[in-house]
Design a protein around this motif. Structure first.
Motif, PDB file in Angstrom:
ATOM      1  N   MET A 104     -13.325  51.588  -3.769  1.00  0.00           N
ATOM      2  CA  MET A 104     -12.552  50.879  -4.358  1.00  0.00           C
ATOM      3  C   MET A 104     -11.075  51.502  -4.163  1.00  0.00           C
ATOM      4  N   PRO A 105     -10.799  52.476  -4.398  1.00  0.00           N
ATOM      5  CA  PRO A 105      -9.650  53.130  -4.292  1.00  0.00           C
ATOM      6  C   PRO A 105      -9.009  52.963  -2.889  1.00  0.00           C
ATOM      7  N   LEU A 106      -9.933  53.534  -1.890  1.00  0.00           N
ATOM      8  CA  LEU A 106      -9.689  53.401  -0.442  1.00  0.00           C
ATOM      9  C   LEU A 106      -9.434  51.917  -0.083  1.00  0.00           C
ATOM     10  N   LEU A 107     -10.119  50.996  -0.435  1.00  0.00           N
ATOM     11  CA  LEU A 107      -9.897  49.417  -0.166  1.00  0.00           C
ATOM     12  C   LEU A 107      -8.495  49.068  -0.701  1.00  0.00           C
ATOM     13  N   ALA A 108      -8.110  49.654  -1.936  1.00  0.00           N
ATOM     14  CA  ALA A 108      -6.822  49.231  -2.557  1.00  0.00           C
ATOM     15  C   ALA A 108      -5.729  49.748  -1.687  1.00  0.00           C
ATOM     16  N   ALA A 109      -5.953  51.014  -1.496  1.00  0.00           N
ATOM     17  CA  ALA A 109      -4.820  51.825  -0.739  1.00  0.00           C
ATOM     18  C   ALA A 109      -4.817  50.842   0.743  1.00  0.00           C
ATOM     19  N   MET A 110      -5.673  50.595   1.428  1.00  0.00           N
ATOM     20  CA  MET A 110      -5.562  49.625   2.602  1.00  0.00           C
ATOM     21  C   MET A 110      -4.991  48.354   2.351  1.00  0.00           C
ATOM     22  N   PHE A 111      -5.242  47.790   1.381  1.00  0.00           N
ATOM     23  CA  PHE A 111      -4.689  46.523   0.823  1.00  0.00           C
ATOM     24  C   PHE A 111      -2.967  46.606   0.789  1.00  0.00           C
ATOM     25  N   SER A 112      -2.616  47.653   0.087  1.00  0.00           N
ATOM     26  CA  SER A 112      -1.280  47.925  -0.224  1.00  0.00           C
ATOM     27  C   SER A 112      -0.726  48.253   1.189  1.00  0.00           C
ATOM     28  N   ALA A 113      -1.159  49.132   2.027  1.00  0.00           N
ATOM     29  CA  ALA A 113      -0.717  49.381   3.213  1.00  0.00           C
ATOM     30  C   ALA A 113      -0.513  48.266   4.327  1.00  0.00           C
ATOM     31  N   VAL A 114      -1.374  47.350   4.323  1.00  0.00           N
ATOM     32  CA  VAL A 114      -1.536  46.120   5.060  1.00  0.00           C
ATOM     33  C   VAL A 114      -0.509  45.284   4.672  1.00  0.00           C
ATOM     34  N   GLY A 115      -0.407  45.089   3.273  1.00  0.00           N
ATOM     35  CA  GLY A 115       0.620  44.203   2.661  1.00  0.00           C
ATOM     36  C   GLY A 115       2.004  44.580   3.060  1.00  0.00           C
ATOM     37  N   VAL A 116       2.213  46.028   2.908  1.00  0.00           N
ATOM     38  CA  VAL A 116       3.504  46.206   3.320  1.00  0.00           C
ATOM     39  C   VAL A 116       4.042  45.957   4.784  1.00  0.00           C
ATOM     40  N   MET A 117       3.111  46.060   5.674  1.00  0.00           N
ATOM     41  CA  MET A 117       3.279  45.573   7.064  1.00  0.00           C
ATOM     42  C   MET A 117       3.487  44.089   7.168  1.00  0.00           C
ATOM     43  N   GLY A 118       2.735  43.333   6.058  1.00  0.00           N
ATOM     44  CA  GLY A 118       2.779  41.848   6.242  1.00  0.00           C
ATOM     45  C   GLY A 118       4.285  41.659   5.826  1.00  0.00           C
ATOM     46  N   GLY A 119       4.685  42.265   4.742  1.00  0.00           N
ATOM     47  CA  GLY A 119       5.997  42.367   4.240  1.00  0.00           C
ATOM     48  C   GLY A 119       6.988  42.446   5.456  1.00  0.00           C
ATOM     49  N   TYR A 120       6.794  43.434   6.011  1.00  0.00           N
ATOM     50  CA  TYR A 120       7.853  43.691   7.243  1.00  0.00           C
ATOM     51  C   TYR A 120       7.934  42.892   8.237  1.00  0.00           C
ATOM     52  N   ILE A 121       6.503  42.204   8.621  1.00  0.00           N
ATOM     53  CA  ILE A 121       6.553  41.187   9.635  1.00  0.00           C
ATOM     54  C   ILE A 121       7.544  40.061   9.230  1.00  0.00           C
ATOM     55  N   VAL A 122       7.362  39.317   7.881  1.00  0.00           N
ATOM     56  CA  VAL A 122       8.126  38.311   7.448  1.00  0.00           C
ATOM     57  C   VAL A 122       9.599  38.801   7.197  1.00  0.00           C
ATOM     58  N   GLY A 123       9.512  39.939   6.481  1.00  0.00           N
ATOM     59  CA  GLY A 123      11.033  40.173   5.965  1.00  0.00           C
ATOM     60  C   GLY A 123      11.953  40.584   7.175  1.00  0.00           C
ATOM     61  N   VAL A 124      11.418  41.552   8.054  1.00  0.00           N
ATOM     62  CA  VAL A 124      12.243  42.070   9.226  1.00  0.00           C
ATOM     63  C   VAL A 124      12.048  41.087  10.378  1.00  0.00           C
ATOM     64  N   GLY A 125      10.762  40.663  10.683  1.00  0.00           N
ATOM     65  CA  GLY A 125      10.745  39.771  11.743  1.00  0.00           C
ATOM     66  C   GLY A 125      11.264  38.621  11.850  1.00  0.00           C
ATOM     67  N   LEU A 126      11.238  37.774  10.782  1.00  0.00           N
ATOM     68  CA  LEU A 126      11.401  36.348  10.505  1.00  0.00           C
ATOM     69  C   LEU A 126      12.621  36.215   9.783  1.00  0.00           C
ATOM     70  N   LEU A 127      12.980  36.984   8.584  1.00  0.00           N
ATOM     71  CA  LEU A 127      14.072  36.635   7.947  1.00  0.00           C
ATOM     72  C   LEU A 127      15.455  37.608   8.207  1.00  0.00           C
ATOM     73  N   GLY A 128      14.922  38.486   9.148  1.00  0.00           N
ATOM     74  CA  GLY A 128      16.251  39.293   9.814  1.00  0.00           C
ATOM     75  C   GLY A 128      16.734  40.398   8.646  1.00  0.00           C
ATOM     76  N   VAL A 129      15.995  40.820   7.728  1.00  0.00           N
ATOM     77  CA  VAL A 129      16.514  42.168   6.896  1.00  0.00           C
ATOM     78  C   VAL A 129      16.331  43.344   7.727  1.00  0.00           C
ATOM     79  N   ASP A 130      17.271  44.050   7.609  1.00  0.00           N
ATOM     80  CA  ASP A 130      17.200  45.297   8.633  1.00  0.00           C
ATOM     81  C   ASP A 130      16.193  46.292   8.222  1.00  0.00           C
ATOM     82  N   SER A 131      15.790  46.703   9.507  1.00  0.00           N
ATOM     83  CA  SER A 131      14.315  47.390   9.495  1.00  0.00           C
ATOM     84  C   SER A 131      14.694  48.697   8.731  1.00  0.00           C
ATOM     85  N   GLY A 132      15.862  49.336   9.092  1.00  0.00           N
ATOM     86  CA  GLY A 132      15.969  50.647   8.354  1.00  0.00           C
ATOM     87  C   GLY A 132      16.001  50.637   6.813  1.00  0.00           C
ATOM     88  N   ALA A 133      16.478  49.562   6.594  1.00  0.00           N
ATOM     89  CA  ALA A 133      16.975  49.303   4.763  1.00  0.00           C
ATOM     90  C   ALA A 133      15.533  49.098   4.418  1.00  0.00           C
TER      91      ALA A 133
END
Ligand SMILES: Nc1ncnc2c1ncn2[C@@H]1O[C@H](COP(=O)(O)OP(=O)(O)OP(=O)(O)O)[C@@H](O)[C@H]1O
Ligand SMILES: [Mg+2]
Lengths: 260, 295
Positions: free
Chosen positions: A154-183
């Motif tokens: 369970m803890p390992l899966l939860a960690a995976m979930f969060s890690a992948v979620g951060v990537m998903g946020g990056y794809i949408v936030g930086v890739g689509l909506l234009g938030v600065d990648s460094g920020a």
């Protein structure tokens, strides 16, 4: 009226009896933990069948939850001119709450129900009895390795979930909506505290893993040995562990963040 | 006294102190004394006493629901008697610690009616299961042992199949090979003949006899197939209404033909054993139902 009181009484007695059996079950599992250590291969195999097979659904769910979080967060933040804070918002929501809770709910539906059904069927087809008659203790050979595997996964899966979620946020936030990648990442680093946020999420996921595995393995062992009994036990696993996860999340959140 | 013909064939099991080898061939392998057992309010055994002679085939016969499966579970220690004693090799099963009980179980095999094979393991691994659990044999010796057991039941070629791919008769033969894997001294069969065609039935009958003779073990059979059971056994116990009503060698039993055994052995529907499960009278039940409908 008397009937109603009687049925409340009966319901409470039944609930107490189940709780008693489940506690006895847990104690027996604890007594069998040395077998888990001695034959760790059995547990590793169960980590594969309980944990690894849940990876796909957890990763896909994490990705989408992260992407949705980024959209919703952006809409709110951009009004305040704080779109750079997106990384922090996404990470905090995932690590503190959504990671442990959604993973636990998915885990109950994917792995917990499978565990209950497997054990219930083993009981119904007398495989557990047959093991006992071969002088093999099912607690040591079957229940404890599955419980520990769920608890570890369970803890390992939860960690995976969060890690992948951060990537998903990056794809949408930086890739689509234009938030600065460094920020995106520096904000994330700035607001996420190791003890306060990450560890609280880890503790939650450990507690949820314990409870969901306990419920799933117990329901399988306690199932009425008929096909109807198995289906009822499987449903019970999903319902009871989901409710337990949500209830415990409330309590744990209150304990960890309520004071300040 | 050691049993010389078994030397060298037995797999050594750690912690297995072999009580029986010191017991003489004359003492019964299993003694059941004044056994009482109930399920809920329903008494299943009400003063059952019987003996199972060592090294022979004993059949326990009785009508459906008379508690034959329950008896095997009591002997195997999965259920505990309410009163009375069950001695296996002189050890009182109901009072053993878990550790001792498991040691006793290593010396007995129980064949479940359905076979109860482990469905996530292949046929080979099912037979290897008790060996892997209780011994530290190297892989090549283990393989040889398993193949020997499978050969004995004629299923060496089926070793890579899954239990789901086996027919009922094959599954029971694999279960027999598995029960023999640890070279037990006692083997119990629950209804080994039900639901089998005559050929498979013949194979199972031969197997039971052959394992009993060649391995010198004690066999307990639970059955209501009168003909097969009579032909295969050295000793027969008839149970009804929670007690042993007759016991002895098959021909003596047939010759004696007490009321009860006559009814059972000849298969007459009427006699001392009622066809109906005990309960309220038919008339009362019907009237009761009628009364409720009118409320
Ligand atoms: N788990 C249980 N709970 C309650 N009652 C049971 C249970 N198992 C068996 N019984 C009752 O115990 C009695 C004996 O059952 P058992 O299975 O030992 O009969 P049997 O002699 O093996 O019958 P059969 O020849 O049909 O297999 C039956 O009347 C049954 O109703
Ligand atoms: Mg039966």
């Amino acid at each position: 009226m008397i009937d109603a009181i009687a049925s409340v009484g009966r319901f409470s007695l039944d609930a107490l009896a189940v709780l008693g059996r489940a506690s006895m079950f847990l104690l027996r599992i604890f007594a069998a933990l040395d077998a888990v250590v001695r034959r760790f291969g059995l547990t590793v195999w169960q980590v594969y069948s309980v944990g690894v097979r849940s990876v796909l659904i957890v990763v896909v769910a994490g990705l989408f939850v992260g992407m949705v979080l980024a959209y919703q967060g952006y809409i709110t933040l951009v009004d305040f001119g704080a779109a750079e804070a997106l990384g922090g918002v996404v990470a905090l929501s995932l690590v503190r709450e959504l990671g442990p809770v959604v993973t636990a709910l998915l885990f109950a539906g994917r792995a917990g129900s499978a565990l209950t059904a497997e054990l219930g069927l083993m009981k119904t087809t007398e495989q557990l009895s047959a093991m006992e008659m071969m002088a093999v203790n099912p607690y040591r050979r079957v229940f404890a390795p599955r419980f520990v595997a769920g608890f570890l996964s369970m803890p390992l899966l939860a960690a995976m979930f969060s890690a992948v979620g951060v990537m998903g946020g990056y794809i949408v936030g930086v890739g689509l909506l234009g938030v600065d990648s460094g920020a995106y990442f520096s904000q994330m680093q700035a607001v996420t505290d190791w003890n306060e946020d990450v560890m609280s999420g880890v503790i939650k996921s450990i507690v949820f893993g314990f409870v969901v595995s306990w419920i799933a393995v117990f329901q399988g062992m306690d199932a009425t040995p008929t096909s109807e009994g198995i289906s009822r036990a499987t449903t019970q696993t999903v319902v009871v562990s989901s409710l337990a996860v949500l209830g415990l999340d409330f309590i744990l959140t209150g304990l960890m963040f309520g004071g300040n | 006294m050691h049993a010389p013909r078994r030397e060298g064939r037995r797999v050594r099991i750690p912690g297995d102190s072999n009580v029986s080898q010191s017991a003489s061939a004359e003492t019964p392998h299993i003694v059941v004394e004044d056994l009482h057992f109930r399920r809920g309010r329903k008494p299943i055994f009400d003063g059952l006493s019987l003996e199972v002679p060592r090294g022979r085939v004993t059949t326990v016969m009785g009508p459906s629901g008379s508690g034959k499966t329950t008896l095997l579970r009591l002997i195997g220690g999965q259920l505990r008697p309410d009163a009375g004693r069950i001695l296996v090799d002189g050890e009182e099963i109901g009072r053993l610690s878990t550790r001792r009980l498991y040691a006793v179980r290593k010396r007995m095999g129980l064949l479940f009616q359905t076979g109860a094979l482990l469905t996530d393991l292949s046929v080979f691994e099912n037979v290897a299961f008790p060996l892997r659990e209780h011994t530290e044999l190297p892989e090549d010796i283990l393989r040889t042992l398993v193949l020997m057991k499978l050969e004995a039941v004629g299923l060496r070629a089926a070793r890579d199949m899954d239990p789901a791919e086996l027919s009922g008769g094959m599954a029971r033969r694999v279960a027999l090979a598995r029960a023999l894997a640890l070279d037990p001294e006692l083997i119990m069969y629950d209804e080994p003949f039900t639901g089998l065609d005559p050929i498979t039935m013949g194979q199972i009958v031969t197997l039971i006899r052959r394992t009993n003779h060649s391995l010198g073990l004690t066999s307990v059979l639970v059955s209501h197939d009168v003909n097969e059971a009579m032909s295969i056994s050295d000793h027969v116990v008839l149970i009804a209404e929670g007690r042993a009503v007759d016991a002895g060698p098959p021909d003596a039993l047939q010759a004696r033909a007490s009321d009860w055994s006559a009814q059972f052995l000849e298969g007459r529907p009427d006699g001392p054993v009622p066809f109906h499960y005990p309960g309220a009278s038919y008339q009362d039940d019907l009237l009761d139902a009628g009364g409720r409908n009118h409320d």
